[in-house]
Design a protein around this motif. Structure first.
Motif, PDB file in Angstrom:
ATOM      1  N   CYS A  80      -7.217  -1.757   3.244  1.00 44.52           N
ATOM      2  CA  CYS A  80      -6.430  -2.783   2.571  1.00 44.52           C
ATOM      3  C   CYS A  80      -7.307  -3.918   2.059  1.00 44.52           C
ATOM      4  O   CYS A  80      -6.974  -4.583   1.089  1.00 44.52           O
ATOM      5  CB  CYS A  80      -5.366  -3.352   3.508  1.00 44.52           C
ATOM      6  SG  CYS A  80      -4.049  -2.173   3.833  1.00 44.52           S
ATOM      7  N   LYS A 120     -10.936   3.868  -0.386  1.00 48.55           N
ATOM      8  CA  LYS A 120      -9.877   4.820  -0.062  1.00 48.55           C
ATOM      9  C   LYS A 120     -10.115   6.121  -0.812  1.00 48.55           C
ATOM     10  O   LYS A 120     -10.760   6.150  -1.864  1.00 48.55           O
ATOM     11  CB  LYS A 120      -8.516   4.231  -0.415  1.00 48.55           C
ATOM     12  CG  LYS A 120      -8.297   3.912  -1.888  1.00 48.55           C
ATOM     13  CD  LYS A 120      -6.990   3.157  -2.039  1.00 48.55           C
ATOM     14  CE  LYS A 120      -6.551   3.036  -3.494  1.00 48.55           C
ATOM     15  NZ  LYS A 120      -7.460   2.341  -4.376  1.00 48.55           N
ATOM     16  N   GLY A 179      -4.327   7.075  -3.127  1.00 42.91           N
ATOM     17  CA  GLY A 179      -3.261   6.123  -2.843  1.00 42.91           C
ATOM     18  C   GLY A 179      -3.464   4.852  -3.646  1.00 42.91           C
ATOM     19  O   GLY A 179      -4.485   4.697  -4.327  1.00 42.91           O
ATOM     20  N   LEU A 186      -1.590   5.800   1.280  1.00 38.82           N
ATOM     21  CA  LEU A 186      -3.020   5.640   1.505  1.00 38.82           C
ATOM     22  C   LEU A 186      -3.596   6.847   2.226  1.00 38.82           C
ATOM     23  O   LEU A 186      -3.044   7.317   3.227  1.00 38.82           O
ATOM     24  CB  LEU A 186      -3.264   4.441   2.411  1.00 38.82           C
ATOM     25  CG  LEU A 186      -3.437   3.074   1.798  1.00 38.82           C
ATOM     26  CD1 LEU A 186      -3.864   2.122   2.890  1.00 38.82           C
ATOM     27  CD2 LEU A 186      -4.475   3.142   0.708  1.00 38.82           C
ATOM     28  N   ILE A 217      -3.241   0.497  -3.590  1.00 36.92           N
ATOM     29  CA  ILE A 217      -3.088  -0.741  -2.838  1.00 36.92           C
ATOM     30  C   ILE A 217      -2.902  -1.847  -3.863  1.00 36.92           C
ATOM     31  O   ILE A 217      -3.760  -2.044  -4.732  1.00 36.92           O
ATOM     32  CB  ILE A 217      -4.322  -1.040  -1.973  1.00 36.92           C
ATOM     33  CG1 ILE A 217      -4.603   0.113  -1.011  1.00 36.92           C
ATOM     34  CG2 ILE A 217      -4.120  -2.338  -1.199  1.00 36.92           C
ATOM     35  CD1 ILE A 217      -5.922  -0.015  -0.284  1.00 36.92           C
ATOM     36  N   ALA A 232       0.859  -1.192   0.000  1.00 34.57           N
ATOM     37  CA  ALA A 232       0.000   0.000   0.000  1.00 34.57           C
ATOM     38  C   ALA A 232       0.886   1.228   0.000  1.00 34.57           C
ATOM     39  O   ALA A 232       1.870   1.302   0.730  1.00 34.57           O
ATOM     40  CB  ALA A 232      -0.889   0.012   1.235  1.00 34.57           C
TER      41      ALA A 232
END
Lengths: 282, 325, 337
Positions: C61, C67, C70, C9, C72, C6
Motif C-alpha cells: 500500500c 505489487k 491489482g 492486490l 492501489i 486497494a
C-alpha cells in the motif's frame, strides 16, 4: 561519525585492553617519528661517508652505519616517513574505490553487484604481491607507482568487506523508513547505510595498514619499490642482505622496524575489533 | 501440608557490567508445591528469566553474582551443589523449555537423535532399541504426527510449533519433577500457542510434575497457572492463587498491569496507563521501586522498601498501602 | 472518498526450494487477491498469523514493495501516477511506523535529524524552523523538546516508538500504516502508545492501517477489522460485528484461542484450532482454511469460497456461512496434533 557516548565507550574499551594500548603507543611513536624526522634524525640519511662504512654501533651512530657509511638510525627515521606516505596514500586509494564499489554493489545488488564482484574476484585471483609487481613493472618503479600498485591490489578487500556490511545494514527497518520518508538513493547510502556499515571498514583500514607496509617492504626488497638513495625499510633490507654475514646489524634494524610497526597496527586493529563489536551485552 | 518441591528464599543477584552493578534480583522468595503450576509474570527487566536461570544454576558468574539467598529443590541446596551434581540434576530432575525453539535445537542432528541424546546423558547404558522406543513414545506423547518419520527429520524441516513439541519431548525425556517453561509460546502464533499450552497442561497433569511458567502474557498465566507471582524491577510485587490475583489484585502494579491490557471481551474507551517508566536497575530509588509510578504512594513508601506480607491466606503483596493499615 | 482503496492486490515472490543444488523454482503467494479501503479518520485493523501476508499488504500500500497485480488508489489516484514531483506528495501523505523501534531509527542520527530530515526533504521547514517544528512534534508524541540532540540508543523502547511516530507525523500524512507498532513493547508501554495513537488520530483525522497479530489490540484500536489467512482475506466487518458475531470459522477459532486475562471455568482444550499453518508456498486448494476447519466438507477442498457481503458491511469468504452459525456453541475442537 560515531556519537559521543558510543565513541567514548569504544575509547574506554580500547584503553582497558593492554595489547591495544601497546599497539596504539607504537603507532603514535611511529607517526611522531615520521612527522618530525628532520628534527630527530642526527644525520642526513643520504649523506655518505665511506670512511665509516659498516661502522659498528657507537654513541654517535646508535645503530651503526651501512655500506656507504650512512647513519642507519637516520635512515630508519626517514624511512618511517616514506613508509607512512606509502601506507597512507595506498590505503586511501583502496578505501575510496573499494568502499564506493562495495557500497554500490551491496546496496543495489543484482547485475551491477554481480559485475563488480566478478572484477574483484579477478583481482583477488592474482597472488597479491604478483599483482602489485606486475603493476609496478608496467608503470616503472618509483614511489608514486608503488602507491598505485599497492592501492589497486588492496581494493578487493575493501570492496568485499563494505559489500557484506552494507548488505546486512540494508535490511534494517530504518533503511526502509528512509525510503518511506522520501530520501533519495544517494542520501540513503550516505546518511543511513554507510555510517552504520563503517566499523568493519575502520577495522579493515587499520589491519590493512600493516599488510600494506609489508607489501611495500617486499616490493622494496625486490628492487621495485623506492629507489636508492631514498631511505625505505624494504630497500634497506634488500641492500643489507648482501652483507648479511659480515655485517648482520645492517639488516636487523630495518627488519625490526617493519616488524614493530606491523605488530602495532595489528594489535590496535584487533583491539578496535573487540571494542567495536563487543559480544558482551550492556 | 506437603513440603514444597522448590523453595527460593531471599535470593539476591547482581550483574557486574561495564556501566555498573545491575541489581537484577532483590530478596526474591517463592515456592512451588509438587504438581503445581506457578506463573511468574512481569515486564522486561523484572527479573523473571534471571530467576529461572538461578534455579537451573545457569547464571554465568561473572558477570553474575549470587549475593545471598538459598534455593532448595527437593530438599537439596542448589547453590551449594558441585558442578557435576548440577549437571546430573539438570534434565533428570528439572528441565527447561525456552522461548525460541528455532535456536534451541541443533540444526545438524535429527530431532529424534537429539531427544535420544537427552536420555542417554542420564542413562548411558540404555540399549539402542529401548532408546528408540522411548523416543517414539515421547514423540507420541507430545502429539507429533507420524513419529516414525518425524524422528528422522531435521529441525529446519519442522514448523515452530512442532519444534516446540520436540523441545517439550526432550524436557520430559527423564521425567523431571520440575519443568521450567520460559516464555514457551511467545514466538508462536495464537492458534499454535493454544495447542502448546494445552499440551503442557495435559502432560503436567499426567506426569504430576510441577511447572514454573514464565510469561509476560497475563492471558497465558490466567489460563495456565494455579498460583501467580508478579515481579517488578527485580522484586516480587505480589503472589496469590490465580483467581485471587485476577479477581482481586492487591498491588497497585498488578492492578495497573491488568488495566493496561486491551480486552477482547469488552470495550475500553482509553486504556488505563501506568505513568512513567521502569526504574534503572543500576540506580534504584530508595523505598518502594514502584513509588514514582504509583497513585497510592504514602510517605513511608519513599523511605522503606516494602516487604512481602500476607494480606489474606495465600495472598501476599509487597505494598505499604496494603499492609500498613 | 476513501484515503486508500486497494483492489485485488497480489504479491508473488519467486523462491527456490529444495536442496543446495538445483532447487525447484516456486511462487510464494504472499498476498493473493486482497481488497480493502480506508476512510479518513478510520482505523482498519488487519489481523493474521504468520504467513498471512498482513505486513506485505502494508508495504504494498505504501509502494515500498512492488505489487504483482491489482490496483492501489491513494486519494483517488493510482499510486503509479505519483511520479516525478508527485512521488514526493505520495511519500509525504502516506507514512509508516514499524514494529521494532530498535531497528527503525538510524542509530547514527540524533533525534532532531531523524525527524528533521522529513521536513527538509519535503521542504516543509528550513534552517531554524526545523528545530522548532521538531520540538513541536516531540511534544505532540509526549517527549521533551530538550531530548532532540540525543541518539536513539539513549531512549527506551516506548520512547523510541514515540520518535518513530513523530517521524511519521512530520510530513503531515493522511494515512499511516502501523505495522505491529506495539508488538515489541511491554504491556504498560503498549497502553501508552495505543492511547497516543488514538489521540493523534482524533486530533489530525488520520487514517490508520493497523497491522497486528494481537486480536485484543486490533479490537481496541480499530473501527473496522480484516482477518487474513495465507494471503487472503477471510472476513471484514465493523469491529462491533466481527468481534461479537464472527462469521468465518477461522475468525471464530482464532478468537477463542486467545488466552484471556481473567480466570474462567472454560477449558482451553475445547477451543483450539488443530494442525499447523500450511506453507504459503503450497496453499491448500479450495478454501485455504479447510485443512484446519472443523466444518470443512467436500466442497471446501475443491471450490474457492466467494467473497460476499453476508450482512451490510460484513464480508466473509466461506461456503458454509449460515449452516454453521447454529452449531457454533457445540462441537469442541480436538486437541491439536
Amino acid at each position: 561519525m560515531a556519537d559521543r557516548s558510543q565513541g567514548s565507550l569504544v575509547a574506554r574499551r580500547i584503553l582497558r585492553n593492554p595489547i591495544a594500548v601497546a599497539g596504539l603507543a607504537i603507532i603514535l611513536g611511529y607517526l611522531f617519528i615520521a612527522a618530525f624526522a628532520p628534527h630527530i634524525a642526527p644525520f642526513d640519511p643520504t649523506a655518505q661517508d665511506l670512511s665509516r662504512s659498516f661502522a659498528p654501533i657507537s654513541a654517535g651512530n646508535p645503530m651503526g652505519c651501512d655500506e656507504f657509511g650512512r647513519d642507519i638510525l637516520s635512515r630508519i627515521i626517514f624511512g618511517a616517513r616514506t613508509s607512512l606516505i606509502i601506507q597512507f596514500f595506498s590505503v586511501c586509494i583502496a578505501l575510496v574505490i573499494g568502499v564506493f564499489l562495495g557500497a554500490l554493489g551491496g546496496y543495489f545488488g543484482g547485475r551491477l553487484d554481480e559485475a563488480i564482484m566478478r572484477v574483484m574476484d579477478v583481482l583477488l585471483a592474482f597472488p597479491g604481491i604478483l599483482l602489485a609487481l606486475a603493476i609496478v613493472a608496467m608503470l616503472g618503479p618509483d614511489l608514486r607507482n608503488l602507491i598505485i600498485a599497492i592501492g589497486v591490489y588492496s581494493i578487493p578487500q575493501f570492496a568485499r568487506i563494505t559489500r557484506g556490511s552494507v548488505i546486512s545494514v540494508r535490511q534494517n527497518d530504518y533503511v526502509t523508513a528512509a525510503r518511506a520518508i522520501g530520501e533519495n538513493q544517494s542520501s540513503i547510502i550516505l546518511r543511513y547505510v554507510l555510517p552504520n556499515a563503517i566499523s568493519p571498514i575502520i577495522i579493515q583500514t587499520t589491519l590493512r595498514m600493516a599488510t600494506v607496509l609489508l607489501t611495500a617492504a617486499g616490493l622494496g626488497f625486490l628492487g621495485l619499490g623506492v629507489q636508492p638513495p631514498e631511505p625505505e625499510w624494504g630497500t634497506m633490507l634488500s641492500n643489507a642482505r648482501m652483507y648479511l654475514r659480515s655485517a648482520p646489524m645492517v639488516a636487523v634494524f630495518p627488519g625490526l622496524s617493519i616488524m614493530l610497526v606491523v605488530l602495532g597496527f595489528n594489535f590496535f586493529g584487533d583491539g578496535l575489533q573487540d571494542a567495536l563489536n563487543p559480544r558482551l551485552k550492556e | 501440608m506437603t513440603p514444597p518441591l522448590l523453595s527460593v528464599s531471599n535470593l539476591t543477584v547482581h550483574f557486574h557490567t561495564e556501566a555498573g552493578v545491575v541489581r537484577a534480583l532483590e530478596d526474591i522468595s517463592f515456592s512451588i508445591a509438587p504438581g503445581e503450576i506457578l506463573g511468574l509474570v512481569g515486564e522486561t527487566g523484572c527479573g523473571k528469566s534471571v530467576t529461572a536461570s538461578c534455579v537451573m544454576r545457569l547464571i554465568p558468574t561473572p558477570p553474575g553474582r549470587i549475593v545471598s539467598g538459598e534455593i532448595l529443590f527437593d530438599g537439596r541446596d542448589i547453590l551449594s551443589m558441585s558442578d557435576e551434581e548440577v549437571r546430573l540434576m539438570r534434565g533428570r530432575d528439572m528441565a527447561m523449555i525456552f522461548q525460541d525453539p528455532m535456536s534451541s535445537l541443533n540444526p545438524v542432528f535429527t530431532t529424534g537423535f537429539q531427544v535420544g541424546e537427552a536420555i542417554v546423558t542420564h542413562e548411558p547404558s540404555i540399549a539402542r532399541e529401548p532408546l528408540r522406543a522411548r523416543v517414539l513414545d515421547l514423540f507420541r506423547k507430545v502429539n507429533i504426527a507420524d513419529p516414525e518419520t518425524s524422528v528422522n527429520r531435521y529441525p529446519h524441516m519442522m514448523s515452530g510449533g512442532m519444534k516446540q513439541r520436540v523441545m517439550i519431548a526432550m524436557a520430559l525425556s527423564c521425567g523431571p519433577k520440575l519443568l521450567i517453561a520460559d516464555e514457551p509460546t511467545t514466538a508462536l502464533d495464537v492458534s499454535i500457542q493454544a495447542q502448546i499450552l494445552t499440551l503442557i497442561r495435559r502432560l503436567q497433569r499426567e506426569e504430576g510434575s510441577s511447572v514454573l511458567l514464565i510469561s509476560h502474557d497475563l492471558g497465558v498465566i490466567a489460563s495456565m497457572a494455579d498460583r501467580v507471582t508478579v515481579m517488578y524491577a527485580g522484586s516480587i510485587a505480589e503472589t496469590a492463587r490465580v483467581r485471587d490475583l485476577f479477581d482481586d489484585p492487591q498491588h497497585p502494579y498488578t492492578r495497573g498491569l491488568l488495566g493496561a491490557i486491551p480486552r477482547l471481551d469488552r470495550d475500553q474507551g482509553r486504556l488505563a496507563v501506568i505513568p512513567g517508566t521502569l526504574p534503572n536497575l543500576m540506580n534504584l530509588p530508595q523505598g518502594c521501586k514502584f513509588r514514582e509510578r504509583c497513585a497510592e504512594a504514602l510517605p513511608v513508601c519513599a523511605e522503606k522498601r516494602p516487604a512481602l506480607a500476607e494480606i489474606r491466606p495465600g495472598h501476599e503483596a509487597a505494598c505499604h498501602a496494603r499492609t500498613g493499615r | 472518498m476513501p484515503v486508500l482503496d486497494a483492489e485485488n492486490l497480489v504479491k508473488l515472490y519467486p523462491v527456490r526450494t529444495g536442496g543446495l543444488f538445483g532447487g525447484r523454482k516456486a511462487l510464494l503467494r504472499a498476498v493473493d487477491g486482497v481488497t480493502l479501503s480506508i476512510e479518513r479518520g478510520e482505523t482498519l485493523g488487519l489481523v493474521g498469523e504468520s504467513g498471512s501476508g498482513k505486513s506485505t499488504v502494508g508495504m504494498l500500500c505504501l509502494g515500498l514493495l512492488e505489487k504483482t497485480s491489482g490496483t492501489i488508489r491513494f486519494l483517488d489516484r493510482p499510486i503509479e501516477d505519483y511520479t516525478g514531483d508527485d512521488a514526493r506528495i505520495f511519500r509525504r501523505k502516506a507514512q509508516i511506523v514499524f514494529q521494532n523501534p530498535f531497528a527503525s531509527l538510524n542509530p547514527r542520527m540524533i533525534i532532531r535529524d531523524i525527524i528533521g530530515r522529513v521536513l527538509e526533504i519535503h521542504g516543509l521547514a528550513h534552517g531554524r524552523d526545523i528545530g522548532a517544528r521538531v520540538g513541536a512534534l516531540m511534544r505532540e508524541v509526549g517527549l521533551r523538546e530538550d531530548q532532540m540532540t540525543r541518539y536513539p540508543h539513549e531512549f527506551s523502547g516506548g520512547q523510541r516508538q514515540r520518535i518513530a511516530i513523530a517521524r511519521a507525523l512530520a510530513s503531515d500524512p493522511e494515512l499511516v500504516v502501523l505495522d505491529e507498532p506495539t508488538s515489541a513493547l511491554d504491556v504498560s508501554v503498549q497502553a501508552q502508545i495505543l492511547n497516543l495513537l488514538q489521540d493523534i488520530q482524533a486530533a489530525r483525522g488520520l487514517a490508520y492501517l493497523f497491522i497486528s497479530h494481537n486480536l485484543a489490540v486490533i479490537r481496541h484500536a480499530s473501527t473496522r477489522a480484516a482477518v487474513m489467512y495465507l494471503g487472503r482475506l477471510v472476513e471484514t466487518a465493523r469491529k462491533e460485528a466481527i468481534f461479537a458475531r464472527p462469521l468465518h470459522p477461522y475468525t471464530q477459532a482464532l478468537l477463542s484461542s486467545v488466552p484471556k486475562p481473567f480466570v474462567t471455568d472454560e477449558r482451553m482444550e475445547k477451543k483450539i484450532i488443530a494442525g499447523d499453518i500450511p506453507s504459503p508456498l503450497t496453499p491448500p486448494p479450495g478454501c485455504r482454511f479447510h485443512t484446519r476447519c472443523r466444518y470443512s466438507e467436500d466442497r471446501c477442498t475443491k471450490e474457492e469460497p466467494q467473497w460476499r457481503e453476508v450482512e451490510p458491511g460484513h464480508f466473509a469468504a466461506c461456503h458454509r456461512i449460515g449452516e454453521i452459525e447454529e452449531s457454533r456453541t457445540t462441537n469442541p475442537y480436538p486437541e491439536g496434533g
